[in-house]
Structure formats: structure tokens, C-alpha cells
Design an enzyme around this catalytic site. Structure first.
Site, mmCIF file in Angstrom:
data_model
loop_
_atom_site.group_PDB
_atom_site.id
_atom_site.type_symbol
_atom_site.label_atom_id
_atom_site.label_comp_id
_atom_site.label_asym_id
_atom_site.label_seq_id
_atom_site.Cartn_x
_atom_site.Cartn_y
_atom_site.Cartn_z
ATOM 1 N N ASP A 138 0.837 -1.198 0.000
ATOM 2 C CA ASP A 138 0.000 0.000 0.000
ATOM 3 C C ASP A 138 0.874 1.251 0.000
ATOM 4 O OD1 ASP A 138 -2.254 1.828 0.666
ATOM 5 O OD2 ASP A 138 -3.330 -0.021 1.097
ATOM 6 N N HIS A 197 -3.993 5.956 3.148
ATOM 7 C CA HIS A 197 -4.608 4.716 2.665
ATOM 8 C C HIS A 197 -3.999 3.475 3.317
ATOM 9 C CE1 HIS A 197 -5.654 1.676 -0.474
ATOM 10 N NE2 HIS A 197 -6.685 2.458 -0.719
ATOM 11 N N SER A 531 -11.153 -0.918 -1.429
ATOM 12 C CA SER A 531 -9.902 -0.834 -0.665
ATOM 13 C C SER A 531 -10.137 -1.114 0.808
ATOM 14 C CB SER A 531 -9.314 0.574 -0.753
ATOM 15 O OG SER A 531 -8.550 0.739 -1.904
#
Ligand SMILES: *[C@@H]1O[C@H](CO)[C@@H](O)[C@H](O)[C@H]1NC(C)=O
Ligand SMILES: *[C@@H]1O[C@H](CO)[C@@H](O)[C@H](O)[C@H]1NC(C)=O
Ligand SMILES: *[C@@H]1O[C@H](CO)[C@@H](O)[C@H](O)[C@H]1NC(C)=O
Ligand SMILES: *[C@@H]1O[C@H](CO)[C@@H](O)[C@H](O)[C@H]1NC(C)=O
Ligand SMILES: *[C@@H]1O[C@H](CO)[C@@H](O)[C@H](O)[C@H]1NC(C)=O
Ligand SMILES: *[C@@H]1O[C@H](CO)[C@@H](O)[C@H](O)[C@H]1NC(C)=O
Length: 747
Positions: A138, A197, A531
Site C-alpha cells: 500500500d 490509505h 480498498s
């Protein structure tokens, strides 16, 4: 990006030339180069192999990554002439141009607090995932967030060989056991998360229990990952905007070498054949080595066949809602109340009404989207502005930025209107002014009110965080849908999990600069996307793996899929964004049931070698060799059509309109991992008269642990009405229901 459209370069000269014509002359581009030692050449050590890789290159500085575990080859910067020369060298197999992949969030800051259900799991199951290593590819991780605290965590298992590449102090611990960066554009970059994220996905999978989580005061509660006891490692392969395939492959390669048990990626690109899809290739190597791989299905829904990450060795995860709403209500001048959502909930007067204005009123193309400049010449000062969801040419901005456009034009508030495509899905986001994101029905009511009166007015009221909302779960509009373009014989996505308004750790405070002083304590955020759903499944897989360390990735996947829920909390079929029953191309096997998934009764297992037979059913030997990292002769391999792979779901894409007289038969084998002795009876749920499904035999008896039984599913179908007929096969015993969805598509 012209170069990303290139097909794989192979030795076939015409193909190579066609591809090279698109790469500019002396310019350097990155290619992933697949090579395999010619017969007779033995590479005894890793050093030998690295030296052999280097022998392909004109100079050392060109090497970008060396792959050791999941690909046979390397990434290098090359000119077209160099690539041409290299492709003639003995051992060259294929070269794939580097490609851009993207993160599967909806690109907007949300504050996520785990809902009551998740918090319960966290408290009740704080041992979940013990001894398992979850590796996240990520944007990096914010290592000092309390979600990665290691209070009471034992050291990682001895097989762990990973590293912690933060400079200036050892910030890894027994929870966050590794962090590395593979960003070829900047080798100095640390695995720190500057986007949010990666911190969010990592804490969703395996964050520890943190009380007092909230964002802008909303979604307050206990935050906990799905496997709070698992170890977590971060492989930074993306920046805020995107990820390169050569870097992703390097991250997967390292994760495999380091000793990960689970690989979780909330990343994807366009659907493409597996021999050209770097993520599919890399994860095949990982799964062959016994590592479980979870992937997000993509945020390209509700379009049909928008699902990405379709390989049968991955768990492909769709996204659905939880029973929580962060309420922001529009009260129209006529008294009508319409509920929407927003995380930013400032104090507002409940007596003041504001004029309502539709941004499209200027008549400029796409002005209704509230893109930059679309409010020029429209008097919005002190008014609430209606902005449509979505983007258009030249008006491609996030929902948060639309609010920015309204605010800088002097607007008092924004109502974000769903179009038909988003239906009843709304998102709670950290807007920069009073906002309500309303569903399509409310949007229609508001527009009709505005056009029915000379002086429309409204106010936006904030209702805080509301639990127990329904329907839940329901499929989010953005969640990518099947059927799979690459292999219609495999049903994709596989499963759905929470992916709307998910609260998890975030590196920094969010919300408008004008918000009241931030509440003290750790920072969290609510975000939406596949996600967010994928790492939930990675944490659940870690939990299963810790209870059943000897189970293969396919067995864990089977356990998750065959125990999934097909009804919502109220007991009705799971709905989609239009509040219609969601089909299997939206839900896969259903909504994950974490409690049931570790005790499935029976599993459908798949050996790594079966995937080679499956690939030989799709592609030629040369294609399969690239994925398998070794020469494969498909004429010497038993070919397995997609529908015959021992998958826990059944998908038949019929090539001919069938007669009743010509049935199609698929075979499956189940292994008993439940009680001994036990007897299972087959039940088929097919509610369309044009399809009849027989199961032979209809009864399976198991007298031993791990005993296997084979059965056939015989499908009699004739195209009459529907193009797709869906249902399920259930094996039912006294203690278990083992459910496999069945999807039959007519030509
Ligand atoms: C992210 O990476 C891509 C590709 O490496 C690069 O083009 C882009 O400029 C980077 N973006 C940021 C914000 O650093
Ligand atoms: C869905 O399909 C429509 C029509 O083909 C297209 O305009 C739109 O961009 C697609 N949406 C996504 C998210 O791909
Ligand atoms: C819109 O305006 C914002 C803020 O001024 C800017 O950051 C962004 O790049 C602009 N976007 C477009 C598409 O012009
Ligand atoms: C909006 O921007 C994204 C990312 O830059 C791009 O993928 C997409 O195609 C754009 N959409 C439109 C309608 O321009
Ligand atoms: C894969 O197969 C296609 C179709 O037969 C062929 O054109 C291509 O060259 C092959 N690619 C590789 C890398 O083997
Ligand atoms: C369907 O049945 C007819 C007559 O019984 C036969 O001629 C035809 O070939 C069959 N079609 C298929 C697809 O089996």
C-alpha cells in the site's frame, strides 16, 4: 498512456516489432523482463542468478528490481533498441511494459470508527490472528499510531525474515514487524504513509483494540482490526495517486521471501489476461508458496463486468454497507425531511432557512457537477447549492473539492445529489462546509421541489451517528461487478465485506480548516471503497489461518465463501444500490460471516498444480510459462476448464443455447473438516424453470477427518427468458450448511 496498452512482447518477431513501434526511440522505459535459464544452464546460487540477470543489460544502472520468488526475471530501464537486442538473448521469455495501477478508495477522506459489530469482534476476539503475519502492499504506514501498539504482543514467529526500513530509530515493534519501500522513482523514500490509505487498510486488517476512536466527533467507539493479534508488515508500493506494476511485483516478491502468511492489496488496474497482468502473475507465485492473497474487486461499479483482480487464486472482495449512518438531513422549505450523510457536522442554527440553487442553473455544460468555474456567474452567496455526484470532462474533482468550489463562491452549504447510477448509496465524508449527500430518490424530490416553487429554501440539520440503520449490508454502487471478462467460468467477485464509511487509523487530522479544535487522541478517518473491504477479509483470513495453520489458501477461501450470509440483518436478501436484490455478480458468495468462517464443515480445496491446468485451458504454453515461472507444456498437462476447477462457487457460461436433452456436468470434491461421522444432504435453490440442477450423489457420508468425497452437479438448461439464472447448492448436515452459489449465463 500508449505504452501501457502494449501487449506482452514475445519472441514472435512481428509482435515484437508492432510493440516496439510504440515505444519512443532512445527514451528509457521500464519493462518487466521475464527470463528462464535455457535448458542445461544451472544457476546454483542467488548470486549466479543475479549475475545472469545482469548479463542481459547494457549497464548496471538500468536494473530497477530483481525478482527472486514470484517471477523469474527483473525490471529494467531500456531503450527500444536495447529491448530488441535483449529479446534475442537465450532465455528471454517476455517483456511487459511497466503499468500504472490505482488504489481502490473513493479518494475522499472519511472518518471511520468501527461499528458496534466490529468493536464486539475486537473485544471478544482480541486473540484473533495470533501467530499470523499479514502483509499489506500500500502507501506505507504511520508507525506510531496506537492501532499499531504492541502491548502484550509476542515477538513474530521465527520464520519472519523481514526488515524495518524506517531511518532514525527503530519504530517497528511486535505488532508492526516490518516496513519496506519499493518506490523505484525514489529509492530514498521511507515506508512512511503520506496518504493515509495504507495506515487505514493495515489497521483494518490487524490493528489492535483502541478505545475512543472517532472522526470529527462521529462514528465514535472502539476501533479494532479484524485480527487484532496478528502481526502486520507494510510494503510501500504506491504513492498517494498510483502504483507501478514493477514496484508492486517487487513488493509481492519481498513479502513472499520475508515469510508473510497473508498478502492484502487494495490496488488494481484494467482487466487483462493473466499473462499480462503483473498482479495476477506475482500473486500466483505467492499462492503456490501457500500464501493467502486478498484483493479489492475495484470501484468501477455498478457497471457490468467491471470487476478486476479476477484470478481464481485470489480472494476478490466487493464492498457493502454497515448498519451505520452519519446523518445529515435536508429540510426543505415545504417541511419535507430528506436524510443524507456527512461526517462534518458543525453547529448550525435550526431556525434559519437558506435559498436553494441548482448549480446547473447557469446552463454551462457540466455546471451541475460543481467543477472549478461552474459557479462563475451564478449567484450562490449565502445559498445552499445543489451539486450532482460524479465527474465530466474538465469537471473531474472529488466530492470534497466540490464543497470547496461552493464555499469559495460564497455558498452556505451543499447538497450532493446522487444520479440514478448511485441509487441509494450515500457516503459520509469530511466535507468543508455544511453538506448532505442524499440518495437518488431524495435528489429527485429536492429537484422537483426546486422547480415547483419560485423561492425554494432549505436547511441542513445534523443528526450525528446512527446505528442500526437498514438495509444493511447492501452492495455499494461503486463496488465492481462480474461477470469476469477474463474467466467467465469463475464467479467473481468472491465475497463482500464492509467497504462504506469504514473507520480506521489515519495519519493526520481531517476535516475543514475551520472545524472546531480537534478532539484530543489518536487520529482516525472514515473512508469508502473496495480498498476498505479487502483488508477486512485479510484479517478474517488471518484468523482462520491461526486456527488452521495447515489449511491451503484455497481451503481458507472456501471456508470464507461457503459460510457467507446471503441475507441482511433483517433476514431479507442482500440488496444493491437500487434496493433490488443483489445478484451474484455483485455479492459473490455473500457477506462474510467472520464467526462461521473458521468452522465450515467441508472445504473445496485446490492444489497449486490445478491452476496450471486451468491456465492451460485459457492460454498457450508460452503464456502459461510466464505465469508459472518455468517451462510448461500445456499438451502434457490435464486441462481444467474454469467451471471444473474445484472452486467453492459454480459459474457456467454456456456457449450454446442448450436443449433439455444435453446437460452440462461439473465435478467437485469436498473434504471433511468438521464433525466425524457426519452426513450431508444436497439442496438446490434454483428459482427459474429454465434451469434444473441435479446433484449426484445427493448424500455424502464422512466417517473420517479430512476424508474427501466427489460429486457431480448436472445442469439442465434451456434459454427461454432470462439471460442469467442464479441460485445455490447447499450441503446440509446437522451442524453445517456449506453453500456454493451457482450462476448460469446463456449466450
Ligand atoms: C506518484 O508516482 C507516479 C508514478 O511513479 C508519479 O508519476 C507521480 O508524480 C507521483 N505522485 C506524487 C504525488 O508523488
Ligand atoms: C460505466 O459505463 C458507462 C457507459 O458505458 C460509462 O460512461 C461510465 O464511464 C462507466 N463507469 C465506470 C465507473 O467505469
Ligand atoms: C480546481 O481547483 C482546485 C483548487 O483551486 C485545484 O487544486 C484543482 O487542480 C482544480 N482542478 C481542475 C480540474 O481544474
Ligand atoms: C478523472 O480523473 C481520473 C484520474 O485522474 C481519470 O482516471 C478519469 O478518467 C477522469 N474522468 C473524467 C470523466 O475525466
Ligand atoms: C500469449 O498468447 C498470445 C496469443 O496466442 C500470443 O499472441 C502472445 O505472444 C503470448 N504471449 C506470451 C508472453 O507468451
Ligand atoms: C437440440 O435438439 C435438436 C432436435 O432434437 C437438435 O437437432 C439440435 O442439434 C439440438 N441442439 C443442441 C445445441 O444440442
Amino acid at each position: 498512456m500508449g505504452s501501457s496498452e502494449l501487449s506482452v512482447l514475445s519472441l514472435a518477431p512481428y509482435l515484437l516489432l508492432a510493440a516496439l513501434a510504440e515505444v519512443a526511440g532512445g527514451e528509457l522505459s521500464t519493462f518487466i523482463v521475464h527470463v528462464q535459464p535455457p535448458e542445461g544452464q544451472v544457476l546454483a546460487s542467488a548470486d549466479d542468478r543475479d549475475a545472469w540477470y545482469r548479463s542481459f543489460l547494457p549497464e548496471d544502472g538500468r536494473l530497477v528490481h530483481v525478482y527472486r520468488h514470484v517471477a523469474s526475471g527483473f525490471a529494467a530501464r531500456l531503450t527500444r533498441e536495447e529491448l530488441h537486442a535483449l529479446s534475442a538473448a537465450p532465455g528471454f521469455v517476455a517483456a511487459v511494459p511497466d503499468e500504472t495501477y490505482e488504489l481502490h478508495t473513493t479518494h475522499t477522506p472519511l472518518f471511520l470508527g468501527l461499528d458496534a459489530h466490529q468493536a464486539q469482534i475486537g473485544n471478544r476476539g482480541s486473540e484473533r490472528g495470533a501467530g499470523v503475519i499479514v502483509c499489506i502492499l500500500d502507501t506505507g504506514v504511520f508507525p506510531t499510531h496506537p492501532s499499531f501498539g504492541d502491548d502484550g504482543m509476542p515477538p513474530p514467529p521465527p520464520r519472519w525474515k523481514g526488515r524495518c526500513d524506517f531511518t532514525g530509530g527503530a519504530v517497528c515493534n511486535n505488532k508492526l514487524i516490518g516496513a519496506r519501500s519499493f518506490m523505484s522513482n525514489d529509492l530514498r523514500v521511507q515506508p512512511v504513509d503520506d496518504a493515509g490509505h495504507g495506515t487505514h487498510t493495515a489497521s483494518t486488517a490487524a490493528g489492535v483494540v483502541v478505545p475512543g476512536a472517532q472522526v470529527l466527533g462521529q462514528a465514535a467507539g472502539v476501533a479494532a482490526g479484524m485480527a487484532p493479534r496478528a502481526h502486520v508488515a507494510m510494503y510501500k508500493v504506491c504513492n498517494e495517486t498510483n502504483c507501478l506494476s514493477s514496484d508492486i511485483l517487487a513488493g509481492v516478491d519481498a513479502a513472499v521471501g520475508d515469510g508473510c502468511d497473508i498478502i492484502s492489496m487494495s490496488i488494481g488496474g484494467l482487466s487483462k489476461p493473466f499473462y499480462r497482468d503483473t498482479i495476477a502473475m506475482g500473486t500466483f507465485g505467492a499462492v503456490e508458496k501457500g500464501i493467502f492473497v486478498t484483493m479489492s474487486a475495484g470501484n468501477y461499479g455498478p457497471n457490468i463486468s467491471s470487476v478486476t483482480n479476477e484470478a481464481p487464486w485470489m480472494l476478490t472482495v466487493a464492498a457493502s454497507t454497515m448498519d451505520r449512518s452519519i446523518r445529515s438531513t435536508v429540510r426543505l422549505g415545504n417541511g419535507v425531511l430528506l436524510d443524507g450523510e456527512s461526517v462534518y457536522q458543525p453547529q448550525v442554527s435550526t431556525s434559519t432557512f437558506y435559498p436553494l440553487v441548482y448549480a446547473g442553473a447557469s446552463g454551462k455544460p457540466y455546471a451541475e457537477l460543481c467543477g472549478n468555474g461552474s459557479l462563475d456567474g451564478v449567484d450562490v452567496g449565502g445559498k445552499i447549492v445543489l451539486c450532482e455526484f460524479g465527474s465530466g470532462p474538465g469537471h473531474n474533482i472529488s466530492r470534497i473539492l466540490k464543497g470547496g468550489v461552493v464555499r469559495s463562491a460564497g455558498g452556505a452549504g451543499m447538497v450532493l445529489l446522487n444520479t440514478f447510477a448511485q441509487g441509494y448509496s450515500t457516503l459520509a465524508e469530511a466535507h468543508v462546509l455544511p453538506t448532505s449527500h442524499v440518495d437518488y430518490a431524495a435528489a429527485a424530490a429536492i429537484k422537483s421541489y426546486v422547480s415547483s416553487t419560485a423561492n425554494p429554501t432549505a436547511q441542513i440539520l445534523f443528526g450525528g451517528t446512527i446505528l442500526g440503520t437498514s438495509p444493511a449490508p447492501s452492495i455499494a454502487f461503486f463496488s465492481s461487478r462480474g461477470p469476469s471478462l477474463q474467466n467467465p467460468g469463475i464467479l467473481k467477485p468472491d465475497i463482500t465485506g464492509p467497504g462504506v464509511n469504514v473507520l480506521a487509523a489515519w495519519p493526520f487530522q481531517v476535516g475543514p480548516p475551520t472545524a472546531s479544535p480537534p478532539l484530543p487522541g489518536p487520529t482516525f478517518h472514515v473512508v469508502s471503497g473496495t480498498s476498505m473491504s479487502a483488508p477486512h477479509l485479510s484479517g478474517i483470513a488471518a484468523f482462520i489461518k491461526s486456527k488452521h495453520p495447515d489449511w491451503s489458501p484455497a481451503a481458507i477461501k472456501s471456508a470464507i465463501m461457503t459460510t457467507a450470509d446471503v441475507t441482511d440483518r433483517a433476514g431479507y436478501p442482500i440488496l444493491d444500490e437500487q434496493r433490488e436484490p443483489a445478484d451474484l455478480f455483485a455479492t459473490g458468495a455473500g457477506h462474510v460471516n467472520p464467526e462461521k468462517s473458521a468452522d465450515p464443515g467441508l472445504v473445496y480445496d485446490i492444489a497449486a498444480s490445478d491452476y496450471v491446468g486451468f491456465l492451460c485451458g485459457l492460454y498457450n504454453s508460452q503464456n502459461v510459462s510466464v505465469i508459472a515461472r518455468r517451462p510448461v507444456d500445456c499438451s502434457a498437462v490435464p486441462v481444467i476448464p474454469g467451471s471444473m476447477l474445484n472452486y467453492p462457487s459454480i459459474s457456467l457460461a454456456l456457449e450454446h443455447a442448450r436443449n433439455w436433452s444435453t446437460p452440462v456436468t461439473v465435478e467437485r470434491t469436498v473434504r471433511n473438516v468438521g464433525e466425524v461421522p457426519s452426513v450431508y444432504y444436497a439442496a438446490v435453490d434454483m428459482f427459474d424453470g429454465d434451469v434444473t440442477v441435479d446433484v449426484v450423489p445427493r448424500e455424502l457420508e464422512f466417517s473420517q477427518e479430512n476424508q474427501e468425497q466427489r460429486f457431480e452437479v448436472v445442469v439442465w438448461a434451456r434459454r427461454n427468458g432470462a439471460k442469467v439464472v442464479q441460485g445455490a447448492l447447499r450441503w446440509v448436515s446437522d451442524s453445517y450448511t456449506v453453500r456454493s452459489p451457482i450462476s448460469i449465463s446463456f449466450p
